[in-house]
Design an enzyme around this catalytic site. Structure first.
Site, PDB file in Angstrom:
ATOM      1  CB  SER A  75      10.150  -2.570   4.351  1.00 33.41           C
ATOM      2  OG  SER A  75      10.717  -2.703   2.659  1.00 33.41           O
ATOM      3  N   GLY A 117      31.515  -1.786 -23.145  1.00 27.96           N
ATOM      4  CA  GLY A 117      32.102  -1.158 -22.448  1.00 27.96           C
ATOM      5  C   GLY A 117      31.152   0.075 -23.355  1.00 27.96           C
ATOM      6  N   GLY A 118      31.800   1.054 -23.847  1.00 27.05           N
ATOM      7  CA  GLY A 118      30.158   2.126 -24.176  1.00 27.05           C
ATOM      8  C   GLY A 118      28.677   1.704 -25.578  1.00 27.05           C
ATOM      9  CB  ILE A 141      -1.019  -4.242  -7.508  1.00 26.83           C
ATOM     10  CG1 ILE A 141      -1.594  -3.327  -6.338  1.00 26.83           C
ATOM     11  CG2 ILE A 141      -2.084  -6.515  -7.525  1.00 26.83           C
ATOM     12  CD1 ILE A 141      -0.194  -3.938  -5.232  1.00 26.83           C
ATOM     13  CD  GLU A 189      -2.335  -0.995   2.927  1.00 22.28           C
ATOM     14  OE1 GLU A 189      -2.337  -0.464   3.175  1.00 22.28           O
ATOM     15  OE2 GLU A 189      -3.133  -2.574   2.806  1.00 22.28           O
ATOM     16  N   PRO A 190       0.067   2.782  -0.171  1.00 19.27           N
ATOM     17  CG  PRO A 190      -0.984   4.405  -1.171  1.00 19.27           C
ATOM     18  CD  PRO A 190      -1.306   2.707  -0.580  1.00 19.27           C
ATOM     19  NE  ARG A 208      35.372  -2.943 -29.148  1.00 24.17           N
ATOM     20  CZ  ARG A 208      35.568  -1.655 -30.224  1.00 24.17           C
ATOM     21  NH1 ARG A 208      34.702  -1.784 -31.096  1.00 24.17           N
ATOM     22  NH2 ARG A 208      35.775   0.242 -29.654  1.00 24.17           N
ATOM     23  CB  SER A 234      18.553  -6.693  -1.014  1.00 22.15           C
ATOM     24  OG  SER A 234      18.704  -7.104  -1.789  1.00 22.15           O
ATOM     25  CD  GLU A 241       7.193 -11.671  -5.213  1.00 21.42           C
ATOM     26  OE1 GLU A 241       7.536 -13.423  -4.787  1.00 21.42           O
ATOM     27  OE2 GLU A 241       6.822 -12.355  -6.453  1.00 21.42           O
TER      28      GLU A 241
HETATM   29  C1  LIG Z   1       7.530  -3.338 -10.127  1.00 17.64           C
HETATM   30  C2  LIG Z   1       7.084  -3.402  -9.095  1.00 17.64           C
HETATM   31  C3  LIG Z   1       6.280  -4.308  -8.811  1.00 17.64           C
HETATM   32  C4  LIG Z   1       5.505  -5.175  -7.351  1.00 17.64           C
HETATM   33  N1  LIG Z   1       5.381  -6.001  -7.610  1.00 17.64           N
HETATM   34  C5  LIG Z   1       4.218  -5.931  -6.500  1.00 17.64           C
HETATM   35  C6  LIG Z   1       2.852  -6.829  -6.225  1.00 17.64           C
HETATM   36  O1  LIG Z   1       2.279  -7.237  -7.471  1.00 17.64           O
HETATM   37  N2  LIG Z   1       1.932  -7.305  -5.120  1.00 17.64           N
HETATM   38  C7  LIG Z   1       2.558  -6.914  -4.170  1.00 17.64           C
HETATM   39  O2  LIG Z   1       2.274  -5.936  -2.895  1.00 17.64           O
HETATM   40  N3  LIG Z   1       3.256  -5.262  -3.748  1.00 17.64           N
HETATM   41  C8  LIG Z   1       4.170  -5.473  -5.178  1.00 17.64           C
HETATM   42  N4  LIG Z   1       5.348  -4.501  -5.249  1.00 17.64           N
HETATM   43  C9  LIG Z   1       6.095  -3.986  -4.353  1.00 17.64           C
HETATM   44  C10 LIG Z   1       7.568  -4.154  -3.328  1.00 17.64           C
HETATM   45  O3  LIG Z   1       6.789  -5.066  -3.156  1.00 17.64           O
HETATM   46  C11 LIG Z   1       7.771  -3.049  -2.484  1.00 17.64           C
HETATM   47  O4  LIG Z   1       8.038  -2.405  -3.405  1.00 17.64           O
HETATM   48  C12 LIG Z   1       8.635  -3.220  -1.404  1.00 17.64           C
HETATM   49  O5  LIG Z   1       8.312  -4.782  -0.743  1.00 17.64           O
HETATM   50  C13 LIG Z   1       9.675  -2.433  -1.152  1.00 17.64           C
HETATM   51  O6  LIG Z   1       8.140  -1.773  -0.467  1.00 17.64           O
HETATM   52  P1  LIG Z   1       8.457  -0.156  -0.494  1.00 17.64           P
HETATM   53  O7  LIG Z   1       8.274  -0.116  -1.727  1.00 17.64           O
HETATM   54  O8  LIG Z   1       7.107   0.473   0.322  1.00 17.64           O
HETATM   55  O9  LIG Z   1       9.847   0.224   0.563  1.00 17.64           O
HETATM   56  P2  LIG Z   1      10.007   0.693   1.900  1.00 17.64           P
HETATM   57  O10 LIG Z   1       9.141  -0.136   2.816  1.00 17.64           O
HETATM   58  O11 LIG Z   1       9.868   2.203   1.943  1.00 17.64           O
HETATM   59  O12 LIG Z   1      11.877   0.936   1.611  1.00 17.64           O
HETATM   60  C14 LIG Z   1      12.576   1.430   1.450  1.00 17.64           C
HETATM   61  C15 LIG Z   1      13.954   1.267   1.855  1.00 17.64           C
HETATM   62  O13 LIG Z   1      14.333   0.682   3.230  1.00 17.64           O
HETATM   63  C16 LIG Z   1      14.705  -0.144   3.873  1.00 17.64           C
HETATM   64  N5  LIG Z   1      13.502  -0.677   4.453  1.00 17.64           N
HETATM   65  C17 LIG Z   1      12.450  -1.058   4.946  1.00 17.64           C
HETATM   66  N6  LIG Z   1      12.462  -1.606   6.265  1.00 17.64           N
HETATM   67  C18 LIG Z   1      13.515  -1.166   6.849  1.00 17.64           C
HETATM   68  C19 LIG Z   1      13.979  -2.189   7.940  1.00 17.64           C
HETATM   69  N7  LIG Z   1      13.015  -2.307   8.870  1.00 17.64           N
HETATM   70  N8  LIG Z   1      15.232  -1.977   8.004  1.00 17.64           N
HETATM   71  C20 LIG Z   1      16.290  -1.954   7.537  1.00 17.64           C
HETATM   72  N9  LIG Z   1      15.756  -1.285   5.550  1.00 17.64           N
HETATM   73  C21 LIG Z   1      14.325  -1.324   5.728  1.00 17.64           C
HETATM   74  C22 LIG Z   1      13.847  -1.090   2.249  1.00 17.64           C
HETATM   75  O14 LIG Z   1      14.910  -2.122   2.102  1.00 17.64           O
HETATM   76  C23 LIG Z   1      14.494  -0.189   1.337  1.00 17.64           C
HETATM   77  O15 LIG Z   1      15.660   0.162   0.560  1.00 17.64           O
HETATM   78  C24 LIG Z   1       5.641  -4.484  -6.604  1.00 17.64           C
HETATM   79  C25 LIG Z   1       7.213  -3.345  -6.664  1.00 17.64           C
HETATM   80  C26 LIG Z   1       7.344  -2.861  -8.558  1.00 17.64           C
HETATM   81  C27 LIG Z   1       8.351  -1.735  -8.177  1.00 17.64           C
END
Ligand SMILES: Cc1cc2nc3c(=O)[nH]c(=O)nc-3n(C[C@H](O)[C@H](O)[C@H](O)COP(=O)(O)OP(=O)(O)OC[C@H]3O[C@@H](n4cnc5c(N)ncnc54)[C@H](O)[C@@H]3O)c2cc1C
Length: 384
Positions: free
Chosen positions: A131, A340-341, A156, A126-127, A269, A367, A364
């Site tokens: 994580s 390279g380039g 999504i 969600e917005p 190359r 890292s 998903e």
């Molecule tokens: C192209 C794309 C496809 C996707 N598809 C789906 C989908 O099909 N369904 C779905 O539900 N979601 C989907 N996602 C969402 C995706 O799973 C999330 O973007 C991801 O889990 C990270 O959440 P966030 O973007 O809110 O980042 P945030 O949670 O805001 O994280 C920002 C940064 O803070 C770090 N961070 C956060 N918490 C901690 C912590 N406790 N300790 C250390 N570091 C931390 C993160 O590692 C990251 O580097 C998709 C995203 C993208 C970009």
């Protein structure tokens, strides 16, 4: 576990040929148009790619995890966007129903998912909740024989194409965190359900994401996955354990492809009167890439086999996803360097891969989240 080596070899050969003959020639086109051509989608359906992990009883191939990651390596020797279209049907968009659905839910949805007649999507993020997925705010309020859902899901995958959404929503405002969350099946076209504009992404053109908005979306109570409230977060985590192995396999396959391209370029190359592949500094990049790909491949296969034995692979899946996706990023970076380039120019395609695979380290579970999962499990399981 490999059930029948001959059948599996046939499947892997078929996928390999499809990738080389149909998908690779379309990579640049899909990258430019952001669309996968209809005839390719038809071929994917005919090959059964939408139903690889759906049990045979519901019309799929019922691949074991080991078979599925082997297929994943092959499929990922081309742009990840192709895989993305059918990956949600095999993975996060269907596994909630496969793992925890009621028999009626399985019978109703899985056969259509297996054929690709409907695309499944997984709506957790969600917005304000990425994580920290357990803090999600989308609500599902019971009202007689229905639930009424309100909230917004973000990024999504395949939402613009989806026929059904697995939606994680809060059924209890009193219970904070994971235990207040339930999982639902919501069909496209349900009144109150709408989609945002398609997101403009860094890479993986041809794979689409967007917001999914729920405004008083009324669904039958029978669409509560498994018929039990409060276990939706556990369902989501089980789905993601499997999904992480699939992303790890995709990372290995994409890295194998980039290394193959880099090897070819290193042979062709010439600089200083020699093929650049004769320079030891280039050889080091090739050797490091091959070594890391080999390590990741072994990890993915080991975790997949353990899962097939019925073991809990939460830690192994997180290790495989962390290592394989980070490895893939390093291989992409070296491949661009070897070109390279030319590596920086769209014409050669390697910069497209570089952008495409960046996502593997983010979705998903980033890292950092994989590191947290691994450390948390170690501290729990190896308590003195
Ligand atoms: C192209 C794309 C496809 C996707 N598809 C789906 C989908 O099909 N369904 C779905 O539900 N979601 C989907 N996602 C969402 C995706 O799973 C999330 O973007 C991801 O889990 C990270 O959440 P966030 O973007 O809110 O980042 P945030 O949670 O805001 O994280 C920002 C940064 O803070 C770090 N961070 C956060 N918490 C901690 C912590 N406790 N300790 C250390 N570091 C931390 C993160 O590692 C990251 O580097 C998709 C995203 C993208 C970009």
């Amino acid at each position: 576990m490999i059930r029948d080596p001959e059948t599996l070899t046939l499947l892997l050969d078929t996928i390999g040929r499809f990738v080389r003959e149909k998908l690779v020639p379309q990579e640049a086109n899909v990258g430019e148009t952001d669309q996968i051509p209809e005839d390719i989608v038809r071929d994917m359906k005919a090959l059964g790619l939408f139903g690889m992990s759906i049990p045979e009883a519901y019309g799929g191939m019922g691949l074991t995890m080991e078979e599925e990651v082997l297929a994943g390596f092959e499929i990922s020797h081309t742009s990840p966007a192709f895989r993305s279209l059918f990956a949600t049907n095999n993975g996060i968009g269907a596994q909630g129903i496969v793992i925890d659905g009621t028999e009626a839910q399985k019978q109703h949805y899985l056969p259509k998912i297996a054929t690709g007649e409907i695309i499944g999507s997984f709506a957790l993020t969600e917005p304000d909740s990425g994580s920290d997925a357990a803090s999600l705010r989308t609500s599902a309020v019971k009202d007689g024989d229905s639930y009424v859902i309100n909230g917004t899901k973000r990024y999504i995958t395949n939402a613009p194409e989806a026929g059904i959404f697995t939606v994680m929503a809060r059924t209890s405002a009193q219970i904070k965190g994971a235990d207040g969350i339930s999982a639902f099946i919501v069909e496209k076209g349900t009144p109150g359900l709408s989609l945002g504009a398609i997101d403009k992404k860094m890479g993986q053109k041809g794979a689409h994401t967007c917001d999914v908005i729920f405004e008083d979306v009324r669904i039958p109570a029978a669409n509560l996955i498994g018929g039990v409230e409060g276990v939706g977060f556990k369902t989501a985590m089980k789905v993601l354990d499997k999904g992480r192995l699939n992303i790890a396999a995709a990372s290995v396959g994409a890295a194998e492809r980039m290394l193959a391209d880099a090897l070819r370029y290193a042979r062709e190359r010439k600089q200083f009167g020699k093929a650049i592949g004769e320079f030891q500094l280039i050889q080091a990049m090739l050797a490091d890439s091959h070594t890391e790909i080999y390590a990741a491949r072994c990890m993915v296969l080991d975790a997949a086999r353990k899962r097939d034995e019925g073991r809990n692979v939460g830690t192994e899946a997180a290790c495989a996803k962390l290592f394989a996706s980070e490895m893939c990023g390093r291989v992409a970076d070296r491949a661009v360097q070897i070109f390279g380039g030319a590596g920086y120019l769209a014409e050669y395609g390697i910069e497209r891969f570089y952008r495409d695979v960046r996502l593997f380290r983010i979705y998903e579970g980033t890292s950092q989240i994989q590191q947290l999962v691994i450390a948390r499990n170690l501290l729990r399981d190896r308590a003195a």
